[in-house]
Design a protein around this motif. Structure first.
Motif, PDB file in Angstrom:
ATOM      1  N   TYR A 170       9.399   4.148   7.735  1.00  0.00           N
ATOM      2  CA  TYR A 170       8.674   2.881   6.873  1.00  0.00           C
ATOM      3  C   TYR A 170       7.789   3.345   5.339  1.00  0.00           C
ATOM      4  O   TYR A 170       6.708   4.216   6.588  1.00  0.00           O
ATOM      5  CB  TYR A 170       7.999   1.901   7.630  1.00  0.00           C
ATOM      6  CG  TYR A 170       9.163   1.140   8.938  1.00  0.00           C
ATOM      7  CD1 TYR A 170      10.107  -0.035   7.872  1.00  0.00           C
ATOM      8  CD2 TYR A 170       9.697   0.990  10.111  1.00  0.00           C
ATOM      9  CE1 TYR A 170      11.241  -0.574   8.617  1.00  0.00           C
ATOM     10  CE2 TYR A 170      10.975   1.189  10.949  1.00  0.00           C
ATOM     11  CZ  TYR A 170      11.355   0.040  10.030  1.00  0.00           C
ATOM     12  OH  TYR A 170      11.837  -0.278  10.602  1.00  0.00           O
ATOM     13  N   VAL A 171       7.421   3.067   5.182  1.00  0.00           N
ATOM     14  CA  VAL A 171       6.181   3.722   3.993  1.00  0.00           C
ATOM     15  C   VAL A 171       5.424   2.611   3.442  1.00  0.00           C
ATOM     16  O   VAL A 171       5.328   1.690   3.083  1.00  0.00           O
ATOM     17  CB  VAL A 171       7.220   4.627   2.747  1.00  0.00           C
ATOM     18  CG1 VAL A 171       7.781   3.419   2.179  1.00  0.00           C
ATOM     19  CG2 VAL A 171       6.254   5.110   1.943  1.00  0.00           C
ATOM     20  N   ASP A 172       4.118   3.032   3.463  1.00  0.00           N
ATOM     21  CA  ASP A 172       3.049   1.841   2.868  1.00  0.00           C
ATOM     22  C   ASP A 172       3.829   1.708   1.441  1.00  0.00           C
ATOM     23  O   ASP A 172       3.294   2.847   0.705  1.00  0.00           O
ATOM     24  CB  ASP A 172       1.960   2.609   2.785  1.00  0.00           C
ATOM     25  CG  ASP A 172       0.988   1.776   2.693  1.00  0.00           C
ATOM     26  OD1 ASP A 172       1.577   0.591   1.972  1.00  0.00           O
ATOM     27  OD2 ASP A 172      -0.420   2.023   3.477  1.00  0.00           O
ATOM     28  N   LEU A 173       4.178   0.736   1.112  1.00  0.00           N
ATOM     29  CA  LEU A 173       4.206   0.082  -0.783  1.00  0.00           C
ATOM     30  C   LEU A 173       3.632   0.894  -1.324  1.00  0.00           C
ATOM     31  O   LEU A 173       3.472   1.003  -2.752  1.00  0.00           O
ATOM     32  CB  LEU A 173       5.444  -0.851  -1.012  1.00  0.00           C
ATOM     33  CG  LEU A 173       5.668  -1.294  -0.365  1.00  0.00           C
ATOM     34  CD1 LEU A 173       6.479  -1.943  -0.333  1.00  0.00           C
ATOM     35  CD2 LEU A 173       7.533   0.028  -0.953  1.00  0.00           C
ATOM     36  N   ALA A 174       2.080   0.916  -0.952  1.00  0.00           N
ATOM     37  CA  ALA A 174       0.338   1.393  -2.032  1.00  0.00           C
ATOM     38  C   ALA A 174       0.644   2.562  -2.306  1.00  0.00           C
ATOM     39  O   ALA A 174      -0.102   2.297  -3.134  1.00  0.00           O
ATOM     40  CB  ALA A 174      -0.595   1.179  -0.370  1.00  0.00           C
ATOM     41  N   ILE A 175       1.529   3.315  -1.868  1.00  0.00           N
ATOM     42  CA  ILE A 175       1.712   4.428  -2.785  1.00  0.00           C
ATOM     43  C   ILE A 175       2.144   4.297  -4.018  1.00  0.00           C
ATOM     44  O   ILE A 175       2.901   5.487  -4.904  1.00  0.00           O
ATOM     45  CB  ILE A 175       2.445   5.890  -1.738  1.00  0.00           C
ATOM     46  CG1 ILE A 175       3.758   5.361  -1.940  1.00  0.00           C
ATOM     47  CG2 ILE A 175       1.441   6.022  -0.788  1.00  0.00           C
ATOM     48  CD1 ILE A 175       4.323   7.076  -0.939  1.00  0.00           C
ATOM     49  N   PHE A 176       3.448   3.355  -4.126  1.00  0.00           N
ATOM     50  CA  PHE A 176       3.924   3.117  -5.550  1.00  0.00           C
ATOM     51  C   PHE A 176       3.449   2.653  -6.583  1.00  0.00           C
ATOM     52  O   PHE A 176       2.955   1.300  -6.494  1.00  0.00           O
ATOM     53  CB  PHE A 176       5.358   2.618  -5.443  1.00  0.00           C
ATOM     54  CG  PHE A 176       6.011   3.663  -4.068  1.00  0.00           C
ATOM     55  CD1 PHE A 176       6.022   4.723  -4.110  1.00  0.00           C
ATOM     56  CD2 PHE A 176       6.335   3.089  -3.030  1.00  0.00           C
ATOM     57  CE1 PHE A 176       7.222   5.570  -3.456  1.00  0.00           C
ATOM     58  CE2 PHE A 176       7.679   3.764  -2.245  1.00  0.00           C
ATOM     59  CZ  PHE A 176       7.433   5.339  -2.382  1.00  0.00           C
ATOM     60  N   ASP A 177       3.458   3.244  -7.652  1.00  0.00           N
ATOM     61  CA  ASP A 177       2.785   2.043  -8.874  1.00  0.00           C
ATOM     62  C   ASP A 177       4.117   1.302  -9.568  1.00  0.00           C
ATOM     63  O   ASP A 177       3.446  -0.059 -10.483  1.00  0.00           O
ATOM     64  CB  ASP A 177       2.086   2.493  -9.777  1.00  0.00           C
ATOM     65  CG  ASP A 177       3.286   4.203 -10.607  1.00  0.00           C
ATOM     66  OD1 ASP A 177       4.566   3.858 -10.748  1.00  0.00           O
ATOM     67  OD2 ASP A 177       2.428   4.442 -11.550  1.00  0.00           O
ATOM     68  N   GLN A 178       4.842   0.621  -8.996  1.00  0.00           N
ATOM     69  CA  GLN A 178       6.110  -0.010  -9.895  1.00  0.00           C
ATOM     70  C   GLN A 178       7.232   0.111  -9.035  1.00  0.00           C
ATOM     71  O   GLN A 178       7.506   1.244  -7.941  1.00  0.00           O
ATOM     72  CB  GLN A 178       6.365   0.566 -11.178  1.00  0.00           C
ATOM     73  CG  GLN A 178       7.466   2.947 -11.108  1.00  0.00           C
ATOM     74  CD  GLN A 178       7.248   2.786 -11.998  1.00  0.00           C
ATOM     75  OE1 GLN A 178       8.928   2.844 -12.575  1.00  0.00           O
ATOM     76  NE2 GLN A 178       7.034   4.004 -12.918  1.00  0.00           N
ATOM     77  N   ALA A 201      -0.574  -4.758   5.039  1.00  0.00           N
ATOM     78  CA  ALA A 201      -0.257  -3.787   4.443  1.00  0.00           C
ATOM     79  C   ALA A 201       1.585  -4.571   4.481  1.00  0.00           C
ATOM     80  O   ALA A 201       2.191  -4.739   5.133  1.00  0.00           O
ATOM     81  CB  ALA A 201       0.393  -2.113   5.074  1.00  0.00           C
ATOM     82  N   ASP A 202       2.003  -3.649   3.060  1.00  0.00           N
ATOM     83  CA  ASP A 202       2.925  -4.089   2.805  1.00  0.00           C
ATOM     84  C   ASP A 202       3.851  -2.759   2.723  1.00  0.00           C
ATOM     85  O   ASP A 202       3.777  -1.771   1.712  1.00  0.00           O
ATOM     86  CB  ASP A 202       3.354  -4.011   1.497  1.00  0.00           C
ATOM     87  CG  ASP A 202       2.624  -6.017   0.901  1.00  0.00           C
ATOM     88  OD1 ASP A 202       3.017  -7.247   1.686  1.00  0.00           O
ATOM     89  OD2 ASP A 202       2.259  -6.498  -0.248  1.00  0.00           O
ATOM     90  N   PHE A 203       4.530  -2.429   3.890  1.00  0.00           N
ATOM     91  CA  PHE A 203       5.915  -1.829   3.689  1.00  0.00           C
ATOM     92  C   PHE A 203       7.261  -1.797   3.668  1.00  0.00           C
ATOM     93  O   PHE A 203       7.715  -2.804   3.629  1.00  0.00           O
ATOM     94  CB  PHE A 203       6.076  -1.658   5.214  1.00  0.00           C
ATOM     95  CG  PHE A 203       5.419  -0.272   6.350  1.00  0.00           C
ATOM     96  CD1 PHE A 203       4.175   0.408   5.950  1.00  0.00           C
ATOM     97  CD2 PHE A 203       4.144  -1.379   6.940  1.00  0.00           C
ATOM     98  CE1 PHE A 203       3.429   1.204   6.103  1.00  0.00           C
ATOM     99  CE2 PHE A 203       2.781  -1.230   7.432  1.00  0.00           C
ATOM    100  CZ  PHE A 203       2.320   0.441   7.179  1.00  0.00           C
ATOM    101  N   ALA A 204       7.940  -0.707   3.193  1.00  0.00           N
ATOM    102  CA  ALA A 204       9.343  -0.781   3.267  1.00  0.00           C
ATOM    103  C   ALA A 204      10.284   0.116   4.233  1.00  0.00           C
ATOM    104  O   ALA A 204       9.607   1.358   3.915  1.00  0.00           O
ATOM    105  CB  ALA A 204       9.805  -0.770   1.477  1.00  0.00           C
ATOM    106  N   PRO A 205      11.710   0.245   4.052  1.00  0.00           N
ATOM    107  CA  PRO A 205      12.181   1.213   5.215  1.00  0.00           C
ATOM    108  C   PRO A 205      12.942   2.255   4.160  1.00  0.00           C
ATOM    109  O   PRO A 205      13.086   1.348   2.985  1.00  0.00           O
ATOM    110  CB  PRO A 205      13.564   0.382   5.449  1.00  0.00           C
ATOM    111  CG  PRO A 205      13.933  -1.070   5.365  1.00  0.00           C
ATOM    112  CD  PRO A 205      11.871  -1.114   4.606  1.00  0.00           C
ATOM    113  N   VAL A 206      12.735   3.673   3.761  1.00  0.00           N
ATOM    114  CA  VAL A 206      13.278   4.195   2.996  1.00  0.00           C
ATOM    115  C   VAL A 206      15.091   4.289   3.448  1.00  0.00           C
ATOM    116  O   VAL A 206      14.468   5.021   4.774  1.00  0.00           O
ATOM    117  CB  VAL A 206      12.919   5.672   2.894  1.00  0.00           C
ATOM    118  CG1 VAL A 206      13.048   7.087   2.151  1.00  0.00           C
ATOM    119  CG2 VAL A 206      10.784   5.427   2.979  1.00  0.00           C
ATOM    120  N   LEU A 207      15.689   4.404   3.230  1.00  0.00           N
ATOM    121  CA  LEU A 207      16.454   4.354   2.796  1.00  0.00           C
ATOM    122  C   LEU A 207      17.753   5.652   2.321  1.00  0.00           C
ATOM    123  O   LEU A 207      18.376   6.095   3.292  1.00  0.00           O
ATOM    124  CB  LEU A 207      17.443   3.161   2.405  1.00  0.00           C
ATOM    125  CG  LEU A 207      16.597   2.061   2.809  1.00  0.00           C
ATOM    126  CD1 LEU A 207      17.997   0.262   1.886  1.00  0.00           C
ATOM    127  CD2 LEU A 207      17.386   1.292   4.195  1.00  0.00           C
TER     128      LEU A 207
END
Length: 248
Positions: A170-178, A201-207
């Protein structure tokens, strides 16, 4: 697995658990590096790095190194028929600190060097004394009051109930700007929170990650440390606060 042996490492049923633990340690050690230091305790590991306030390449590099570590552990676990591991990459601030003045063994080493230079002991004795020095206190300053670590630890511990379940990365979506980047495939966003601690935080699984053809100098869609700080605080003047903090 070790529970079946009543947490007794001498029990025959503990052999597979201990072998699995050693294999995990070996994989983490093989991925550890100057720019990807790790701390391992039993079946958990922490990797950490200060981000650059100017370049997103450091953020990108940490993400890729984390993905490669996770992928190798996942493959190792799958080959052995084990369930795998969960990884959470989170962003946050940390307290600046150092270990100077906290470790008594540093004074012992200074004493050895001073006596060697003064000719009071020879080289052989200095080496023998240095080899016998054992630290009685240990600390990793980068992990003290490290609130990225806090967020990652609490999120990972929340498990399925918190939306952070399974053997996933799972990655913290704060590291992406789009959203919708071509070089990384993400699952559905997870709006995670821990109300009692005031963490969210907003996370998302990295596939999947297809990074080998990407230039690490200016990765598309990745924020640098300053942009992440602004995202986390909502303060466009956070750089001033960071500069003031250095004076404390």
């Amino acid at each position: 697995m070790i529970a079946a042996a009543d947490f007794n490492p001498l029990h025959i049923k503990s052999r597979e658990a201990l072998r699995r633990l050693r294999d995990f340690h070996k994989v983490v050690a093989s991925h550890s590096a100057r720019h990807f230091p790790t701390l391992v305790m039993n079946d958990g590991a922490v990797a950490y790095r200060d981000l650059s306030l100017r370049s997103p390449s450091v953020t990108f590099d940490f993400l890729i190194r984390s993905w490669e570590l996770f992928s190798e552990i996942k493959s190792l676990e799958a080959a052995a028929g084990h369930p795998g591991a969960r990884m959470v990459l989170a962003c946050g601030f940390r307290m600046r600190g150092r270990r100077a003045g906290m470790d008594a063994s540093a004074g012992q080493l200074r004493s050895i060097l001073a006596r060697l230079q003064e000719g009071r002991i020879n080289t052989e004795q200095a080496v023998r004394e240095a080899a016998s020095v054992r630290p009685t206190f240990d600390i990793i300053p980068q992990l003290q009051a490290n609130f990225a670590f806090t967020k990652a630890y609490v999120a990972e511990s929340s498990g399925k109930a918190g939306g952070i379940g399974g053997a996933n990365f799972y990655v913290d979506l704060a590291i992406f700007d789009q959203p919708g980047l071509g070089w990384i495939t993400l699952g559905e966003p997870i709006n995670w929170s821990h109300p009692r601690l005031g963490l969210s935080a907003d996370f998302a699984p990295v596939l999947g990650v297809n990074w080998r053809d990407r230039a690490p100098v200016a990765p598309e869609g990745v924020r640098d440390g300053l942009q992440i700080a602004e995202q986390l605080t909502g303060d466009p003047n956070v750089l001033h606060a960071l500069r003031q903090a250095k004076k404390i």
